[in-house]
Design a protein around this motif. Sequence first.
Motif, mmCIF file in Angstrom:
data_model
loop_
_atom_site.group_PDB
_atom_site.id
_atom_site.type_symbol
_atom_site.label_atom_id
_atom_site.label_comp_id
_atom_site.label_asym_id
_atom_site.label_seq_id
_atom_site.Cartn_x
_atom_site.Cartn_y
_atom_site.Cartn_z
ATOM 1 N N ALA A 180 0.374 -1.246 0.256
ATOM 2 C CA ALA A 180 0.450 -0.187 0.114
ATOM 3 C C ALA A 180 1.017 1.116 0.157
ATOM 4 O O ALA A 180 0.344 2.366 -0.709
ATOM 5 N N PHE A 234 -0.142 5.008 -1.615
ATOM 6 C CA PHE A 234 -0.716 6.013 -0.411
ATOM 7 C C PHE A 234 0.228 7.232 -1.650
ATOM 8 O O PHE A 234 -0.183 8.562 -0.941
ATOM 9 N N CYS A 292 -1.604 8.866 -4.016
ATOM 10 C CA CYS A 292 -2.279 9.516 -3.760
ATOM 11 C C CYS A 292 -2.841 10.558 -2.416
ATOM 12 O O CYS A 292 -3.487 10.304 -2.061
ATOM 13 N N SER A 293 -1.491 10.898 -2.109
ATOM 14 C CA SER A 293 -1.727 11.229 -0.388
ATOM 15 C C SER A 293 -2.137 12.967 -1.081
ATOM 16 O O SER A 293 -2.587 13.095 0.290
ATOM 17 N N VAL A 343 -5.242 13.706 -1.933
ATOM 18 C CA VAL A 343 -5.989 13.304 -1.749
ATOM 19 C C VAL A 343 -6.945 12.908 -0.992
ATOM 20 O O VAL A 343 -7.380 12.914 0.256
ATOM 21 N N ILE A 344 -5.222 11.589 0.063
ATOM 22 C CA ILE A 344 -5.051 11.398 0.681
ATOM 23 C C ILE A 344 -5.773 11.862 1.811
ATOM 24 O O ILE A 344 -6.502 11.289 3.034
ATOM 25 N N VAL A 345 -4.527 12.623 2.519
ATOM 26 C CA VAL A 345 -4.312 13.278 3.069
ATOM 27 C C VAL A 345 -5.536 14.525 3.544
ATOM 28 O O VAL A 345 -5.540 14.730 4.577
ATOM 29 N N ALA A 365 -8.727 14.720 2.540
ATOM 30 C CA ALA A 365 -9.758 13.716 2.821
ATOM 31 C C ALA A 365 -9.912 12.569 4.522
ATOM 32 O O ALA A 365 -11.004 12.393 5.419
ATOM 33 N N SER A 366 -8.560 12.602 4.850
ATOM 34 C CA SER A 366 -8.447 11.678 5.975
ATOM 35 C C SER A 366 -8.321 13.337 7.252
ATOM 36 O O SER A 366 -8.964 13.268 8.435
#
Length: 119
Positions: free
Chosen positions: A28, A32, A35-36, A38-40, A42-43
């Motif tokens: 993963a 990560f 896509c960081s 988008v992920i950061v 979103a988290s």
Amino acid sequence: MTGLPIGGTLLALAGLTLFGTLIGLAVATPVFLICSPVIVPASLAIAFAVTAFLSSGLVGLTGLTSLSWFARYLRMATEEVPGQLEEARKRVHDAAGYVGQKTKEVGQEIQRKAQETKP
């Protein structure tokens, strides 16, 4: 004796879990990194939403606790009122008796002084 097989089994399961977690992390990590952006956010948004939900629940729980305390306080106050009223009624009755007795004594004292001053 029974602790050894149980402990060994649990230790083996812990090792398998650790191994699976490391493999999953290795697979993963590239996803990560790609896509960081988008992920950061979103988290962070999910973390803020969870925090807001929990704080809202705590504020509601605090409000319900306050209302419960106030209702219990009022219930206790209304249960004590009849006893307090009876006590106040007795005090007023005693005070009225005292005032009546004192008035009678003062009237007798005035009559006695009036008798003494007559020639």
